[in-house]
Design an enzyme around this catalytic site. Structure first.
Site, PDB file in Angstrom:
ATOM      1  N   ARG A 167     -17.022  21.283  12.096  1.00  0.00           N
ATOM      2  CA  ARG A 167     -16.062  21.621  11.047  1.00  0.00           C
ATOM      3  C   ARG A 167     -14.814  22.197  11.700  1.00  0.00           C
ATOM      4  NH1 ARG A 167     -19.042  18.869   8.967  1.00  0.00           N
ATOM      5  NH2 ARG A 167     -20.175  19.054   7.002  1.00  0.00           N
TER       6      ARG A 167
ATOM      7  N   GLU B 215      -8.946  17.250   4.366  1.00  0.00           N
ATOM      8  CA  GLU B 215      -9.394  15.860   4.447  1.00  0.00           C
ATOM      9  C   GLU B 215      -9.373  15.237   3.056  1.00  0.00           C
ATOM     10  OE1 GLU B 215     -13.229  15.704   6.311  1.00  0.00           O
ATOM     11  OE2 GLU B 215     -12.510  16.606   8.182  1.00  0.00           O
TER      12      GLU B 215
ATOM     13  N   HIS C  88     -13.429  11.798  10.502  1.00  0.00           N
ATOM     14  CA  HIS C  88     -14.704  12.360  10.047  1.00  0.00           C
ATOM     15  C   HIS C  88     -15.776  11.277   9.895  1.00  0.00           C
ATOM     16  CE1 HIS C  88     -16.502  16.047   7.817  1.00  0.00           C
ATOM     17  NE2 HIS C  88     -17.379  15.467   8.612  1.00  0.00           N
TER      18      HIS C  88
END
Length: 316
Positions: free
Chosen positions: A234, A263, A281
């Site tokens: 993260r 995001e 991601h």
């Protein structure tokens, strides 16, 4: 039941075998993420159930207050830090979570390590542009891999490092350190020592209030100018703005990141740095992992609909 599944970027969920479990229900899928509260309310207002793809959509108190039909949230994977559980409890919304899998995230982590250390994306671009051999890569054998957070993913990445004949170091909470010791991994004396000694340092911590910003400016400044920092966990584990500043000063020399504070990414300073390898991601975005995540999410949702015994995280 009226079920809404947002954030299916690749439009793959309806093609998964697990999706057949929802054949008796009305399912609406969306392929993008909305961040405006009014837009979210308009999209979800008719939903009795939400199936969330990891943390792509945050469930806030303000949103819940405007979704009176919502009865249940079924989460893919086990993380629910993006869901206001107290607000769900107050509004009578059940929250269900499934299992996670370390495989895809660990594999992507190692792919980023190899790609960054050998400058693979840059050389691919060079070759396509008619340029031949413009960089000098760095081998992994004999170098030191640091693991911050020796959980399921961190342990896999550590084994990958050992396979490549790297020296592996670890640091984390006491449970993490004890698991590393039992696996024969050297546990350093402090987080700072881990940053100082690592040639490749990979972050594998869960994000919570205790770990938010756990990596600060001083940690990054202690890294070697030749070192690579990898973050597939993260972005918020690193103090806001600290990684960009550190990379501009050359310590560490490189970073490979799969996660961002906002995001989907529209704009981020890291994307403009030449010593950054970035992916959108992708850590958990893999076919077998998706089948596991959605299989659990759909099975949990069906169990709720049928009145079976469930583990409601909002009630805990």
């Amino acid at each position: 039941m009226n079920i809404v599944i947002p954030d299916d970027y690749q439009d793959v969920v309806r093609h998964l075998p697990a999706f057949d479990r929802l054949s008796d229900h009305q399912v609406t899928l969306f392929n993008d993420t909305l961040t405006s509260l009014d837009a979210q309310v308009e999209r979800f207002h008719h939903a009795e159930a939400l199936v969330l793809i990891r943390e792509r959509t945050r469930i806030t108190r303000a949103l819940l207050e405007r979704l009176p039909k919502l009865r249940v949230i079924s989460q893919t994977g086990g993380g629910v830090a993006h869901i206001d559980l107290e607000a769900c409890r107050e509004h009578g919304v059940t929250v269900l979570a499934g299992r996670g899998s370390p495989t895809a995230a660990a594999e992507l982590t190692w792919a980023l390590v190899l790609a960054a250390m050998r400058h693979i994306p840059e050389e691919v671009a060079n070759l396509k542009a008619g340029r031949w051999q413009r960089t000098l890569g760095t081998a992994l054998e004999g170098r030191t891999l640091g693991i911050l957070g020796y959980g399921k993913i961190g342990a896999r990445v550590a084994r990958y490092g050992q396979t490549f004949d790297m020296k592996v170091l670890a640091w984390g909470r006491e449970g993490s350190r004890e698991r590393a010791r039992q696996a024969g991994i050297e546990v350093v004396a402090s987080q700072r020592e881990l940053f100082e000694r690592s040639d490749v340092l990979s972050l594998h911590l869960r994000l919570n209030e205790a770990t938010r910003g756990i990596v600060g400016n001083a940690d990054l400044a202690a890294m070697k100018s030749s070192a690579l920092l990898v973050n597939t966990s993260r972005a918020e584990l690193i103090a806001s703005g600290a990684l960009e500043a550190a990379l501009r000063t050359g310590r560490p020399g490189m970073a490979a990141v799969d996660v961002f504070e906002q995001e989907p990414v529209v704009e981020d300073p890291l994307l403009h740095l030449p010593n950054v390898l970035a992916t959108p991601h992708l850590g958990y975005v893999e076919k077998d992992g998706y089948e596991l995540y959605f299989g659990d999410a759909f099975s949990n949702l069906i169990a709720f609909i049928e009145g079976q015994k469930i583990d409601d995280l909002a009630a805990q």
